[in-house]
Design a protein around this motif. Structure first.
Motif, PDB file in Angstrom:
ATOM      1  N   ALA A 163      -6.987   1.958   4.548  1.00  0.00           N
ATOM      2  CA  ALA A 163      -6.328   0.848   4.009  1.00  0.00           C
ATOM      3  C   ALA A 163      -5.632   0.100   5.401  1.00  0.00           C
ATOM      4  N   LEU A 203      -9.863   0.563  -2.817  1.00  0.00           N
ATOM      5  CA  LEU A 203      -9.878  -0.713  -2.229  1.00  0.00           C
ATOM      6  C   LEU A 203     -11.387  -0.907  -1.874  1.00  0.00           C
ATOM      7  N   TRP A 261     -16.631  -0.902  -3.606  1.00  0.00           N
ATOM      8  CA  TRP A 261     -15.245  -0.133  -3.788  1.00  0.00           C
ATOM      9  C   TRP A 261     -15.373   1.325  -3.244  1.00  0.00           C
ATOM     10  N   SER A 273      -7.108  -3.998  -4.014  1.00  0.00           N
ATOM     11  CA  SER A 273      -7.152  -2.601  -4.008  1.00  0.00           C
ATOM     12  C   SER A 273      -6.404  -2.389  -5.406  1.00  0.00           C
ATOM     13  N   ILE A 307       0.835  -1.266   0.089  1.00  0.00           N
ATOM     14  CA  ILE A 307       0.014   0.043   0.012  1.00  0.00           C
ATOM     15  C   ILE A 307       0.897   1.390   0.081  1.00  0.00           C
TER      16      ILE A 307
END
Length: 182
Positions: free
Chosen positions: A51, A30, A38, A59, A9
Motif C-alpha cells: 500500500a 487493495l 485485487w 482498499s 491505511i
C-alpha cells in the motif's frame, strides 16, 4: 494528499487486530491498477508495504467471526488527486445491516459522518449524522460537492468479497485476482 491515504491505511492496519480480538480471520485488500486486480493479505506487514508503494485508490478489509460469518467490511476510496477520502464501514446483521460513512476533504479538513441502514432486500436509507470543520464548527452540506461512491446494498457485490471468501476457505495468506475470481 498522500499522507491522508497512509494515515487511513494505518488506521485499517491497526484497527484490524482490535476489531478481530476474540473473532476469526481478518483480511486486508487493495486494488492494483497496474494489474487490474485485487490483492488480499491476512497479515498486515505485506499489505502495508504494498500500500505504501502503490498508494491504491481502493482498499478495504473484511473481518470474520469464529463462526465464519462476516462481522465487518471496510471499503476505502479516494481519487488520484487525493482531494477526498471515503471510508465506509459495513456491519452485516440478520435484518440487513448498517453503513457508517466518513468523507474527509484534504484541502480544508471538512469531515462528514453519515450513517444508514441496509435492508434485507438490498434497499438503503442514509441519514446525515454531522458535517464539521477541523475546529469542530458545523458545515452546511448543501455547499459541499459530495463524491458519488457506490453504496453496496448487497454486500456480496463488494469487489473483493469473493477473494476474501476464497482466502478464508483455503486458509491463504495472500491471494490476487480479478473481482470475479483469481
Amino acid at each position: 494528499m498522500k499522507s491522508m491515504f497512509l494515515a487511513i491505511i494505518t488506521i485499517l492496519a491497526l484497527a484490524g487486530p482490535a476489531v478481530a480480538t476474540g473473532t476469526g480471520d481478518t483480511y486486508s485488500f487493495l486494488f492494483r491498477e497496474d494489474r487490474g486486480e485485487w490483492c488480499g493479505f491476512r497479515d498486515a506487514a505485506p499489505f502495508d508495504d504494498l500500500a505504501a508503494e502503490l498508494i491504491p485508490l481502493e482498499s478495504g478489509r473484511v473481518s470474520y467471526l469464529r463462526s465464519g460469518k462476516v462481522s465487518e467490511i471496510i471499503v476505502q476510496t479516494q481519487p488520484e488527486s487525493g482531494d477526498w477520502l471515503v471510508l465506509d464501514t459495513y456491519v452485516p446483521k440478520v435484518e440487513g445491516g448498517t453503513l457508517a460513512r466518513t468523507i474527509t476533504f484534504a484541502q480544508d479538513g471538512v469531515r462528514i459522518d453519515q450513517q444508514g441502514n441496509l435492508g434485507r432486500d438490498g434497499t438503503f436509507s442514509m441519514a446525515w449524522v454531522k458535517a464539521r470543520k477541523p475546529d469542530g464548527s458545523k458545515v452546511d452540506t448543501a455547499t459541499i460537492d459530495i463524491p458519488e461512491i457506490t453504496i453496496y446494498g448487497d454486500l456480496r457485490q463488494i469487489p473483493f468479497m469473493k477473494l476474501a471468501q476464497r482466502m478464508k476457505d483455503r486458509s491463504l495468506a495472500t491471494l490476487c485476482g480479478k473481482a470475479d475470481g483469481p
